[in-house]
Scaffold this motif. Sequence first.
Motif, short mmCIF file in Angstrom:
data_model
loop_
_atom_site.label_atom_id
_atom_site.label_comp_id
_atom_site.label_asym_id
_atom_site.label_seq_id
_atom_site.Cartn_x
_atom_site.Cartn_y
_atom_site.Cartn_z
N SER A 174 0.51 -1.40 0.04
CA SER A 174 0.37 -0.14 -0.11
C SER A 174 0.77 1.21 -0.37
N GLY A 175 0.14 2.40 0.29
CA GLY A 175 1.42 3.82 -0.08
C GLY A 175 0.26 4.73 0.48
N THR A 176 1.09 6.34 -0.31
CA THR A 176 1.31 7.22 0.54
C THR A 176 0.75 8.26 -0.96
N GLN A 177 -0.34 8.44 -0.94
CA GLN A 177 -0.19 9.25 -2.67
C GLN A 177 0.81 10.73 -2.38
N VAL A 178 1.71 10.71 -3.89
CA VAL A 178 2.49 12.11 -3.39
C VAL A 178 2.27 12.82 -4.07
N ALA A 179 1.69 12.79 -5.87
CA ALA A 179 1.05 13.56 -6.48
C ALA A 179 0.02 13.11 -7.17
N VAL A 180 -0.45 13.85 -7.21
CA VAL A 180 -1.80 13.52 -9.28
C VAL A 180 -1.19 14.75 -10.17
N VAL A 202 3.05 7.45 -6.20
CA VAL A 202 2.28 7.05 -4.44
C VAL A 202 3.93 6.47 -4.07
N LYS A 203 3.82 6.81 -2.82
CA LYS A 203 5.54 5.97 -1.97
C LYS A 203 4.59 5.43 -1.77
N ALA A 204 5.64 4.13 -2.02
CA ALA A 204 4.84 3.08 -1.49
C ALA A 204 5.12 2.94 0.28
N ASN A 205 4.81 2.21 1.05
CA ASN A 205 4.81 1.23 2.69
C ASN A 205 5.38 -0.43 2.77
N PRO A 206 6.30 -0.22 3.46
CA PRO A 206 6.66 -1.40 3.48
C PRO A 206 5.87 -2.31 2.95
N ALA A 207 6.37 -3.21 1.89
CA ALA A 207 5.25 -4.28 1.90
C ALA A 207 5.03 -5.77 2.54
N MET A 208 4.07 -6.70 2.38
CA MET A 208 3.13 -7.03 3.69
C MET A 208 3.45 -8.66 2.55
N GLY A 209 4.25 -9.90 3.11
CA GLY A 209 4.65 -10.73 2.63
C GLY A 209 6.05 -11.00 1.40
N SER A 210 6.89 -12.72 1.44
CA SER A 210 7.49 -12.56 0.33
C SER A 210 6.98 -12.29 -1.43
N GLY A 211 7.67 -11.77 -1.95
CA GLY A 211 7.07 -12.13 -3.22
C GLY A 211 7.33 -10.47 -4.10
#
Length: 181
Positions: A107-113, A126-135
């Motif tokens: 998931s992430g936080t919008q930086v710009a549109v 979007v700046k990504a949050n740390p991913a969940m799970g491996s892959g």
Amino acid sequence: MQRPSLLALAAAVSLLGACTTMAPKSMYSQDALPESVKVPAGNIVAMETVAKGELTYECKDKAGMPGQVEWAFVGPKASLMDRDGNAVGTYYGPPATWASKDGSTVSGTQVAVAPSGPGNIPFQLVKANPAMGSGAMMGTTYIQRVALKGGAAPATGCTPESKGQRSVVMYQGDYIFWKAS
């Protein structure tokens, strides 16, 4: 020393021409995008996907404007495919979440549109949050939404009498996933 025949030379030139048309797919370029939605230097494309799905809007009171209403974004629901059309994941929310078939999510936080054309939702960074799970989603730093078709909120139909009604709009767009280089 034997000299090649004209026929052999023609065949060689033809073969070389065929090889140049079999070049690998071109790398994604953000050159044509507005500066505000370009991914910062130090990141490379990790995955390119095409999303096809729907965006839901709800007729709600306009913030800070008593008596006025507007279509407000509720959430997305789309399938993610690779460039060959193979299903690779889903996109849903809220919060906006990209999920790979391998079980990893980000998931992430919008930086710009930035505007992308009439009737289309905007380009997005979007700046990504740390991913969940491996892959596949592990290490994602940014997600970019580009190549958009449709998805804009309806232009009509939201009135004070229709508050609470929802409208589903179809859209397509590319989500480009970036990782630190």
